[in-house]
Design an enzyme around this catalytic site. Structure first.
Site, mmCIF file in Angstrom:
data_model
loop_
_atom_site.group_PDB
_atom_site.id
_atom_site.type_symbol
_atom_site.label_atom_id
_atom_site.label_comp_id
_atom_site.label_asym_id
_atom_site.label_seq_id
_atom_site.Cartn_x
_atom_site.Cartn_y
_atom_site.Cartn_z
ATOM 1 N N TYR A 242 23.970 9.235 -26.574
ATOM 2 C CA TYR A 242 22.456 8.888 -26.622
ATOM 3 C C TYR A 242 21.868 9.835 -27.542
ATOM 4 O O TYR A 242 21.835 11.251 -27.191
ATOM 5 C CB TYR A 242 21.943 8.814 -25.255
ATOM 6 C CG TYR A 242 22.487 7.712 -24.429
ATOM 7 C CD1 TYR A 242 23.395 6.749 -24.974
ATOM 8 C CD2 TYR A 242 21.995 7.354 -23.246
ATOM 9 C CE1 TYR A 242 23.912 5.662 -24.032
ATOM 10 C CE2 TYR A 242 22.573 6.216 -22.302
ATOM 11 C CZ TYR A 242 23.385 5.309 -23.016
ATOM 12 O OH TYR A 242 24.128 4.441 -22.103
ATOM 13 N N GLU B 9 8.043 -0.107 -2.230
ATOM 14 C CA GLU B 9 7.742 -1.216 -2.952
ATOM 15 C C GLU B 9 6.379 -1.470 -3.270
ATOM 16 O O GLU B 9 6.117 -2.401 -4.208
ATOM 17 C CB GLU B 9 8.331 -2.484 -2.164
ATOM 18 C CG GLU B 9 10.070 -2.441 -2.198
ATOM 19 C CD GLU B 9 10.734 -3.557 -1.421
ATOM 20 O OE1 GLU B 9 9.999 -3.923 -0.463
ATOM 21 O OE2 GLU B 9 11.619 -4.029 -1.794
#
Ligand SMILES: [Zn+2]
Ligand SMILES: [Zn+2]
Length: 409
Positions: free
Chosen positions: A312, A385
């Site tokens: 990458y 969350e």
């Protein structure tokens, strides 16, 4: 007169955070469903179908099987504008989940320990918000669901790009979001320029000449040479590289020998180097090869040094797009925006940023009170969350406002 890079965007017509709050229970449900069905790189078939079906149910046109298990959704706004791509990655990790959640992974030894389940849930949430705001939407939004980010090498972004994902219509801006276990929930981490490293894996095979452990003088001991190589490699960062340019070298595995009294023929070292610019990257690779060969030769052995092909690239955020994006993120009430230091992990979102300007940014998931205190890739990685609504709102906001901006020159 030259065209301004970006038109002033004023106040967004839609309250994206309010929209994200409205769908928050569903956002969390989707995330938990994905969390229970993790799939490793290149095997994301269930996940791929799940997200494609969801996009279709929203009325978004969908291409499946893009560069493998990749999925692309295309949503056209009601007015002309730029093409903005938003990306979520889909793969999980070979980790056995140890987090105390009641929606644990149902797959033995596989876990969404990097939080790519949250990326997909937030992007699906953004898609839903943008579909509802379609009448206010300029340009086109492309939703990239990318496989195999964790794999390294060719990964998942490159096959999608080779399959034409950045064209037809051509992407003007691209954004990607990563959840961050080391950052407080509700906080965005942003940075212009290099933000993540080029991760170059290497393999060093040292050839000696084996023999009896009692008579090393009749051998060329690759274990001893390997020990010197490991020490020598650290000298590259401390003595041979510009200290103000980040460079890390790690030897993560060492293999040689079978028994205490046998000097083996070979030793193998595997490791990785991390750099934040191409010049340092090239210099580092050259020096690793030179130092290894020099040390091996001086003890009578020899070495082969191999770097992984297709590693990458450095993830580089476009400064102008980042500046505009940060202004927009600051409009999200209740969220904080912090400038961050670069991270020396790798990301193949870098490949999308080589094709279009944009930004890769982070969203915190940590909350001590809820036991969300473990980093990404930990078997105990756990996300607060409550942070997901900020992510979904941010993606929808960036797509909406960059759609109004002029095409980058
Ligand atoms: Zn990861
Ligand atoms: Zn990740």
């Amino acid at each position: 007169m030259s065209t301004p890079f970006i038109r002033p965007c004023g106040t967004p017509a839609v309250d994206f955070l309010a929209e994200a709050k409205r769908i928050e229970p569903e956002l969390i449900r989707t995330r938990r469903t994905l969390h229970q069905h993790p799939e490793l790189s290149y095997r994301e078939t269930w996940t791929s179908k799940f997200v494609a079906d969801r996009l279709e149910a929203l009325g978004i046109s969908v291409k499946r099987g893009v560069g493998g298990n990749g999925v692309v959704g295309i949503l056209k706004g009601s007015a002309e504008g730029s093409v903005v791509a938003l990306r979520a990655d889909m793969d999980a990790l070979p980790v056995t989940e140890a987090a105390d959640v009641d929606f644990k992974s149902k797959v033995d030894g596989v876990m969404h320990a990097c939080g790519h389940d949250t990326h997909m849930a937030m992007l699906l949430g953004a898609a839903e918000i943008l579909v509802r705001a379609k009448d206010e939407l300029y340009g086109t939004v492309k939703f990239f669901f990318q496989p195999a980010e964790e794999h390294g090498g060719r990964g998942g972004a490159l096959p999608m790009i080779e399959d034409g994902v950045m064209l037809d219509p051509k992407v003007d801006y691209v954004f990607g979001l990563h959840i961050d276990g080391d950052r407080k929930a509700g906080e965005f981490g942003v940075r212009e320029g290099p933000v993540m490293a080029a991760p170059d894996s290497f393999r060093i095979r040292i050839k000696g000449r084996g023999g009896h452990g009692s008579a090393p003088h009749k051998t060329v001991d690759p274990v001893y040479i390997a020990a010197n190589v490991i020490l020598g490699l650290q000298g590259i960062s401390s003595r041979m590289m510009d200290p103000v340019r980040p460079f890390v070298i790690t030897v993560g595995s060492v293999h040689s020998g079978t028994k205490e009294n046998i000097i083996p023929d070979y030793a193998e070292l595997n490791g990785t180097i991390r750099t934040l610019d191409e010049e340092t990257r090239k210099a580092a690779k050259r020096r690793v090869a030179r130092v290894v060969e020099g040390i091996c030769r001086s003890y009578g052995g020899s070495a082969e040094v191999e770097f992984e092909r297709d590693a990458y690239p450095v993830t580089v955020n476009d400064p102008r797009a980042t500046e505009q994006a940060v202004k927009l993120l600051r409009k999200i009430r209740g969220a904080r925006v912090r400038r961050m230091e670069p991270i020396l992990g790798g990301e193949d979102f870098s490949r999308f940023l080589q094709k279009a300007p944009g930004m890769f940014y982070f969203l915190g998931a940590a909350n001590t009170a809820k036991g969300c205190v473990y980093p990404n890739h930990s078997s105990r990685f756990k996300v607060d969350e409550d942070t997901l609504k900020f992510g979904a709102a941010s993606l929808a906001l960036l797509a909406s406002e960059f759609g109004k901006m002029s095409t980058p020159k």
